[in-house]
Enzyme design. Structure first.
Site, PDB file in Angstrom:
ATOM      1  N   HIS A  91      -2.498  -3.789   9.293  1.00  0.00           N
ATOM      2  CA  HIS A  91      -2.293  -4.461   8.019  1.00  0.00           C
ATOM      3  C   HIS A  91      -0.825  -4.337   7.643  1.00  0.00           C
ATOM      4  CE1 HIS A  91      -2.628  -5.524   3.766  1.00  0.00           C
ATOM      5  NE2 HIS A  91      -3.816  -6.005   4.027  1.00  0.00           N
ATOM      6  N   ASP A 149     -11.126  -6.320   6.672  1.00  0.00           N
ATOM      7  CA  ASP A 149     -11.883  -7.406   7.288  1.00  0.00           C
ATOM      8  C   ASP A 149     -12.773  -6.952   8.448  1.00  0.00           C
ATOM      9  OD1 ASP A 149     -10.650  -9.551   5.719  1.00  0.00           O
ATOM     10  OD2 ASP A 149      -8.834  -9.063   6.827  1.00  0.00           O
TER      11      ASP A 149
END
Length: 436
Positions: free
Chosen positions: A310, A367
């Site tokens: 990320h 996710d």
């Protein structure tokens, strides 16, 4: 604003000339160089493609510490909000800065209920979209259309009555998402009910049917609240930045949110959890997890592990920690044996024991497990991004309100031109055959 000018400066030297730029410090000790007067002092601008090193604003809404895996809304750790609050509490917190009192929550809930119906004329718009139209395209169009059906929301209305505008969008989009799903499967639309909570209402509108009544499961409602809270805001991401940039032009709230939805619809932003499911399915069908790990590490292969890493975090995404735990609990509670969960857990185990991923800070993000949870709840994969948009609305509204409520100039970045230099020759055009 909880910032201060630090008693020191950063000195920039260009040739024989130097300029001192002030340092500013945020609440949590973050320091930044204020370059507001750089061009006036030196004639120079900075360049930072993708804005990876540029703070575009001061904000009081969300704090992230990517090295320590910290996420807080208005100073409250995400773990505490997930344990104690409901989604509507967090929506109120983001928009107003404080958790609601009993009376404030009751009033906010009543407004959500009152504003849950779309203007009836908007229902006919759904008939004009192709059956296979992507939900995000429909939502972006429908939210933008609200500006024609409801009073324009501008700076004055923010001061006077932000709750009416905010609850109308937060509640209406929930109805729209359910309508989009019902339209796609050819079932009659289900209207919201006054006696149900926000998340229970959404589930009922999605899955209730005249011939197959939907039984609302309290555990599913609890879990949906958690997922919405975890996705409610995440600082200056692509879609939130789009909202702030477009809002800086004094664009009405509906059209601004429509732009945020469009930004979220891209595969590199809101579509990531759907991409994770597709990857896990491919790995499961192949059966060789280690092979895919080797592919991800190979310089000669374009394959990458979706759901790992990320931009903001250099450690395990704190949202992913919560979702992984809740995912295992929920599937066990529902007695669901999803082979994709087994693939995901094994993939995480291999990756987190491999120095290649550890050195590159490639840990599971929000996710990685969220798609598995949505699958278990019955949400179809093409609706995953729409669920993200539904959850992110309070954050977008909070950032729009924070930005538009100040003496903010329209966003207008500089550029470094790298095109052709001035062409001093005469312009020569082909002889016209027809006059237009």
């Amino acid at each position: 604003m909880a910032t201060k000018v630090v008693d020191k400066t950063a000195r920039l030297t260009i040739g024989r000339k130097s300029v001192d730029l002030p340092l500013v410090c945020g609440t949590e000790g973050e320091q930044a160089i204020d370059i507001g007067k750089l061009r006036a002092s030196t004639g120079l601008v900075t360049i930072d493609p993708s804005l990876g090193n540029t703070a575009s604003c001061f904000s009081k809404i969300t704090y992230i510490d990517g090295e320590k895996g910290i996420l807080r809304y208005r100073g409250i750790p995400i773990e505490k909000l997930v344990a104690k609050a409901r989604f509507i509490d967090v929506a109120y917190l983001l928009i107003h800065g404080e958790l609601p009192t009993y009376d404030e929550r009751r009033n906010f809930s009543q407004l959500l209920n009152f504003n849950s119906l779309m203007h009836e004329d908007m229902r006919h718009f759904f008939d004009l979209f192709p059956r296979n139209a992507h939900p995000m395209n429909i939502l972006s169009t429908m939210i933008n259309a609200m500006a024609s059906f409801y009073p324009n929301v501008d700076l004055v209305s923010v001061v006077e009555d932000i709750d009416s505008a905010a609850t109308r969008i937060i509640s209406c989009i929930r109805t729209m998402v359910a309508f989009v799903y019902k339209k796609s499967i050819g079932e009659p639309l289900v209207y919201p009910r006054q006696d149900l909570s926000y998340c229970a209402n959404f589930l009922n509108m999605m899955f209730n049917s005249p011939v197959r009544p939907y039984e609302i499961c309290p555990e599913t409602v609890r879990l949906l609240n958690i997922l919405f809270i975890l996705h409610a805001d995440h600082e200056q991401n692509c879609s939130t930045t789009a909202v702030r940039v477009i809002g800086s032009a004094q664009v009405n709230l509906y059209s601004t949110i429509s732009a945020g939805i469009s930004a979220l619809s891209g595969p590199l932003h809101g579509g990531a959890n759907q991409a994770v499911i597709e990857m896990l399915r491919a790995i499961h069908e192949d059966g060789d997890i280690e092979k895919f790990v080797r592919m991800a590490k190979s310089k000669d292969n374009n394959f990458r592990l979706m759901g790992f890493g990320h931009r903001a975090y250099k450690t395990y995404d704190p949202r992913a920690v919560i979702i992984r735990r809740e995912c295992e609990k929920y599937l066990a509670f529902r007695k669901i044996d999803d082979p994709l969960l087994d693939v995901a857990k094994r993939l995480e185990e291999i990756a987190l024991g491999d120095s290649y991923f550890i050195e590159r800070h490639l840990y599971p993000n929000v996710d990685f497990y969220s798609g598995i949870l949505y699958r278990a709840m019955g949400i179809p994969e093409n609706m995953f991004t729409a669920m993200f948009a539904l959850a992110r609305l309070p954050g977008w509204i909070a950032h729009w309100k924070e930005m538009i409520g100040r003496d903010t100039k329209i966003v207008r970045p500089r550029q470094v031109y790298v095109g052709k230099p001035e062409n001093k020759s005469e312009i020569k055009l082909p002889k016209a055959i027809f006059t237009i």
